[in-house]
Scaffold this motif. Structure first.
Motif, PDB file in Angstrom:
ATOM      1  N   TYR A   1      20.330  21.987  14.564  1.00  0.00           N
ATOM      2  CA  TYR A   1      20.108  23.300  13.974  1.00  0.00           C
ATOM      3  C   TYR A   1      20.754  23.353  12.598  1.00  0.00           C
ATOM      4  CZ  TYR A   1      18.795  24.663  18.701  1.00  0.00           C
ATOM      5  OH  TYR A   1      18.182  24.733  19.927  1.00  0.00           O
ATOM      6  N   ALA A   2      20.068  24.016  11.678  1.00  0.00           N
ATOM      7  CA  ALA A   2      20.619  24.272  10.345  1.00  0.00           C
ATOM      8  C   ALA A   2      20.842  25.774  10.212  1.00  0.00           C
ATOM      9  CB  ALA A   2      19.664  23.774   9.265  1.00  0.00           C
ATOM     10  N   PHE A   3      21.852  26.131   9.453  1.00  0.00           N
ATOM     11  CA  PHE A   3      22.189  27.550   9.329  1.00  0.00           C
ATOM     12  C   PHE A   3      22.993  27.784   8.056  1.00  0.00           C
ATOM     13  CE2 PHE A   3      24.810  25.195  12.299  1.00  0.00           C
ATOM     14  CZ  PHE A   3      26.080  25.296  11.749  1.00  0.00           C
ATOM     15  N   SER A   4      22.890  29.011   7.549  1.00  0.00           N
ATOM     16  CA  SER A   4      23.662  29.395   6.377  1.00  0.00           C
ATOM     17  C   SER A   4      25.142  29.442   6.727  1.00  0.00           C
ATOM     18  CB  SER A   4      23.204  30.766   5.871  1.00  0.00           C
ATOM     19  OG  SER A   4      21.840  30.738   5.511  1.00  0.00           O
ATOM     20  N   LEU A   5      25.948  29.019   5.782  1.00  0.00           N
ATOM     21  CA  LEU A   5      27.385  28.963   6.025  1.00  0.00           C
ATOM     22  C   LEU A   5      28.067  30.227   5.494  1.00  0.00           C
ATOM     23  CD1 LEU A   5      28.077  25.257   5.040  1.00  0.00           C
ATOM     24  CD2 LEU A   5      28.141  26.232   7.337  1.00  0.00           C
ATOM     25  N   PRO A   6      28.932  30.816   6.286  1.00  0.00           N
ATOM     26  CA  PRO A   6      29.655  32.002   5.827  1.00  0.00           C
ATOM     27  C   PRO A   6      30.747  31.642   4.835  1.00  0.00           C
ATOM     28  CG  PRO A   6      30.432  31.344   7.995  1.00  0.00           C
ATOM     29  CD  PRO A   6      29.287  30.428   7.653  1.00  0.00           C
TER      30      PRO A   6
ATOM     31  N   GLY B   1      24.895  24.487   6.773  1.00  0.00           N
ATOM     32  CA  GLY B   1      25.501  23.485   7.627  1.00  0.00           C
ATOM     33  C   GLY B   1      24.496  23.019   8.665  1.00  0.00           C
ATOM     34  N   LYS B   2      24.886  21.996   9.390  1.00  0.00           N
ATOM     35  CA  LYS B   2      24.008  21.416  10.409  1.00  0.00           C
ATOM     36  C   LYS B   2      24.843  21.056  11.616  1.00  0.00           C
ATOM     37  CE  LYS B   2      22.278  17.326   9.556  1.00  0.00           C
ATOM     38  NZ  LYS B   2      21.417  16.251   8.982  1.00  0.00           N
ATOM     39  N   LEU B   3      24.356  21.409  12.784  1.00  0.00           N
ATOM     40  CA  LEU B   3      25.017  21.036  14.035  1.00  0.00           C
ATOM     41  C   LEU B   3      24.058  20.161  14.822  1.00  0.00           C
ATOM     42  CD1 LEU B   3      27.317  23.087  16.253  1.00  0.00           C
ATOM     43  CD2 LEU B   3      25.367  21.967  17.336  1.00  0.00           C
ATOM     44  N   ARG B   4      24.523  18.968  15.202  1.00  0.00           N
ATOM     45  CA  ARG B   4      23.702  17.997  15.930  1.00  0.00           C
ATOM     46  C   ARG B   4      24.362  17.715  17.277  1.00  0.00           C
ATOM     47  NH1 ARG B   4      20.343  14.526  13.268  1.00  0.00           N
ATOM     48  NH2 ARG B   4      21.276  12.616  14.063  1.00  0.00           N
ATOM     49  N   ALA B   5      23.665  18.082  18.337  1.00  0.00           N
ATOM     50  CA  ALA B   5      24.162  17.822  19.689  1.00  0.00           C
ATOM     51  C   ALA B   5      23.309  16.743  20.338  1.00  0.00           C
ATOM     52  CB  ALA B   5      24.112  19.094  20.528  1.00  0.00           C
ATOM     53  N   PRO B   6      23.925  15.677  20.866  1.00  0.00           N
ATOM     54  CA  PRO B   6      23.135  14.626  21.528  1.00  0.00           C
ATOM     55  C   PRO B   6      22.313  15.206  22.675  1.00  0.00           C
ATOM     56  CG  PRO B   6      25.414  13.925  21.200  1.00  0.00           C
ATOM     57  CD  PRO B   6      25.370  15.394  20.886  1.00  0.00           C
ATOM     58  N   ARG B   7      21.055  14.804  22.749  1.00  0.00           N
ATOM     59  CA  ARG B   7      20.204  15.262  23.853  1.00  0.00           C
ATOM     60  C   ARG B   7      20.600  14.518  25.132  1.00  0.00           C
ATOM     61  NH1 ARG B   7      15.941  18.208  21.837  1.00  0.00           N
ATOM     62  NH2 ARG B   7      15.364  17.825  19.651  1.00  0.00           N
ATOM     63  N   PRO B   8      20.909  15.234  26.205  1.00  0.00           N
ATOM     64  CA  PRO B   8      21.320  14.560  27.444  1.00  0.00           C
ATOM     65  C   PRO B   8      20.170  13.764  28.046  1.00  0.00           C
ATOM     66  CG  PRO B   8      21.008  16.923  27.812  1.00  0.00           C
ATOM     67  CD  PRO B   8      20.907  16.701  26.337  1.00  0.00           C
TER      68      PRO B   8
ATOM     69  N   ASP C   1      28.984  15.374   4.653  1.00  0.00           N
ATOM     70  CA  ASP C   1      30.364  15.704   5.004  1.00  0.00           C
ATOM     71  C   ASP C   1      30.395  16.206   6.439  1.00  0.00           C
ATOM     72  OD1 ASP C   1      31.191  15.019   2.518  1.00  0.00           O
ATOM     73  OD2 ASP C   1      31.775  17.028   1.872  1.00  0.00           O
ATOM     74  N   THR C   2      31.433  15.857   7.157  1.00  0.00           N
ATOM     75  CA  THR C   2      31.548  16.222   8.567  1.00  0.00           C
ATOM     76  C   THR C   2      32.957  16.707   8.851  1.00  0.00           C
ATOM     77  OG1 THR C   2      29.969  14.475   9.127  1.00  0.00           O
ATOM     78  CG2 THR C   2      31.217  15.416  10.935  1.00  0.00           C
ATOM     79  N   VAL C   3      33.060  17.793   9.613  1.00  0.00           N
ATOM     80  CA  VAL C   3      34.372  18.310   9.988  1.00  0.00           C
ATOM     81  C   VAL C   3      34.316  18.748  11.448  1.00  0.00           C
ATOM     82  CG1 VAL C   3      33.802  20.643   9.165  1.00  0.00           C
ATOM     83  CG2 VAL C   3      36.203  19.960   9.394  1.00  0.00           C
ATOM     84  N   GLU C   4      35.369  18.446  12.192  1.00  0.00           N
ATOM     85  CA  GLU C   4      35.452  18.839  13.598  1.00  0.00           C
ATOM     86  C   GLU C   4      35.974  20.263  13.677  1.00  0.00           C
ATOM     87  OE1 GLU C   4      36.906  16.919  17.875  1.00  0.00           O
ATOM     88  OE2 GLU C   4      37.789  16.192  16.000  1.00  0.00           O
TER      89      GLU C   4
ATOM     90  N   ILE D   1      33.053  19.094  18.678  1.00  0.00           N
ATOM     91  CA  ILE D   1      31.999  19.876  18.029  1.00  0.00           C
ATOM     92  C   ILE D   1      32.173  19.711  16.526  1.00  0.00           C
ATOM     93  CG2 ILE D   1      31.001  22.167  17.641  1.00  0.00           C
ATOM     94  CD1 ILE D   1      31.949  22.945  20.420  1.00  0.00           C
ATOM     95  N   PHE D   2      31.150  19.162  15.870  1.00  0.00           N
ATOM     96  CA  PHE D   2      31.254  18.826  14.461  1.00  0.00           C
ATOM     97  C   PHE D   2      30.243  19.612  13.637  1.00  0.00           C
ATOM     98  CE2 PHE D   2      33.052  15.286  16.710  1.00  0.00           C
ATOM     99  CZ  PHE D   2      34.072  14.819  15.899  1.00  0.00           C
ATOM    100  N   LEU D   3      30.677  20.032  12.473  1.00  0.00           N
ATOM    101  CA  LEU D   3      29.815  20.693  11.509  1.00  0.00           C
ATOM    102  C   LEU D   3      29.507  19.708  10.385  1.00  0.00           C
ATOM    103  CD1 LEU D   3      28.474  23.265  10.317  1.00  0.00           C
ATOM    104  CD2 LEU D   3      30.691  23.785   9.267  1.00  0.00           C
TER     105      LEU D   3
END
Length: 364
Positions: A35-40, A52-59, A88-91, A96-98
């Motif tokens: 998912y992509a979303f505007s950052l506050p 930003g982008k959040l990527r969750a591995p598909r089970p 860039d990546t931050v936990e 859970i990483f952004l």
């Protein structure tokens, strides 16, 4: 999307964004729900990224390619400051990483396959090649691994052993594990696992090269040209430590350059990596054809199963997507006709018939 139907990844994206209306996705992708979303204001990535982008591995996702790092995000974190133009990546919470979302589009979007990169982007690609072989593998010891036996005990210059592990993954985890369900498709298309076994013994001695970090999936859709015209590299889930020549072979195979462009890129790659990691291009002209043969053969096994799984994914078959998927299977068969020892390649209607009859047999 209601709260009841929203996935955990979507809910996490909403929490990190300005609200549900600012979340886009899931974006197209096989291995991850993204998912992509505007950052506050005051977000952990600062002002550099608007989204930003959040990527969750598909089970339970089926892996068609061998990989060596359990977490793409942790790998990207380890590569910060070592490899240019990666997200860039931050936990933001435990596991859970952004990621920063790269605004732009793939290079030559909409152009015919095989079109070379611009001179500027080729220069930045060569910079990526240099930076990858410059990363000391020991610097990645803290990144969790998901592949065996690529631990410290594996010979760090055994290029043939590395190739054997790639072949064995395709042979055992893709072909043999799928025989019970997809064996009829393989048989009717004339595809046999013995072609993979034959690749383990090159006709000429295979050269040893020092291992390096390999992205493993450098194709057009994994490059993004940003709003300033720079080339970024995304989607690192198939990264490995191994023979650096595999990087070149994978890139040439996926980009489908014309022969003269492939030869030019190969020569530039060799000069670029050799200047950083001596020996990393050793024997490349002799060994590259064998690696390309493996990539062409591997594509057949993966494309055959991808198409079958596309049809069987869900309650209704995805008939609309069958012509394009069958055309891709046929193209792969043509490219690998010699190593597969195919006497002939079925035409497009014949390939479609194989899949249609297989699905009906499964459904019946």
């Amino acid at each position: 999307m209601t709260d009841e139907t929203a996935s955990a990844a979507h809910r996490q994206a909403v929490e990190l964004s300005n609200g549900d209306g600012e979340v886009f996705g899931p974006l197209k992708g096989y291995h991850h729900e993204t998912y992509a979303f505007s950052l506050p204001e005051g977000n952990p990535l600062g002002r550099r990224f608007q989204r930003g982008k959040l990527r969750a591995p598909r089970p339970g996702v089926f892996w068609y390619d061998r990989r060596c790092f359990a977490s793409e995000d942790r790998l990207l974190t380890a590569l910060k400051g070592r490899v240019s133009r990666i997200p860039d990546t931050v936990e933001v919470a435990e596991n859970i990483f952004l990621q920063g979302f790269i605004e732009g589009a793939p290079p030559n979007a909409g152009a015919l396959p095989g079109r070379p990169l611009t001179a500027r982007h080729e220069h930045q690609l060569l910079q990526l090649f240099r930076e990858l072989v410059a990363v000391k593998t020991s610097e990645l010891d803290g990144v969790p691994r998901s592949c065996e036996p690529d631990g410290p005990g594996v010979d760090s210059e055994d290029s043939l052993g590395f190739l054997h592990r790639l072949i064995s993954f395709t042979e055992n985890r893709v072909y043999r594990d799928g025989l019970d369900v997809y064996g009829e498709i393989f048989e009717r298309l004339g595809v046999r696992g013995s072609a993979l076994e034959a690749l383990k013994a090159p006709r000429r001695p295979f050269t040893e090269r020092p291992f390096a970090l390999v992205h493993g999936d450098l194709h057009r859709r994994n490059f993004i040209v940003d709003t300033t015209g720079d080339l970024w590299t995304i989607d690192w889930e198939l990264a490995m430590i191994g023979d650096p020549l595999y990087e070149l072979a994978t890139h040439l195979h996926l980009m489908r350059y014309a022969r003269r462009d492939a030869q030019r890129i190969g020569a530039m790659w060799a000069q670029a990596v050799e200047g950083v990691l001596p020996g990393s291009s050793r024997g490349w002209e002799r060994d590259l054809p064998h690696l390309l043969t493996f990539k062409r053969t591997q594509s057949v096994f993966t494309d055959v199963m991808r198409t079958a799984r596309m049809l069987s994914d869900g309650t209704d078959p995805h008939w609309r997507g069958l012509p394009a998927a069958a055309w891709k299977v046929r193209r792969a068969l043509v490219a690998a006709q010699r190593p597969l020892e195919l006497r002939g390649v079925p035409n497009l209607p014949q390939v479609m018939t194989v899949y249609t009859e297989w699905w009906r047999a499964q459904a019946g």
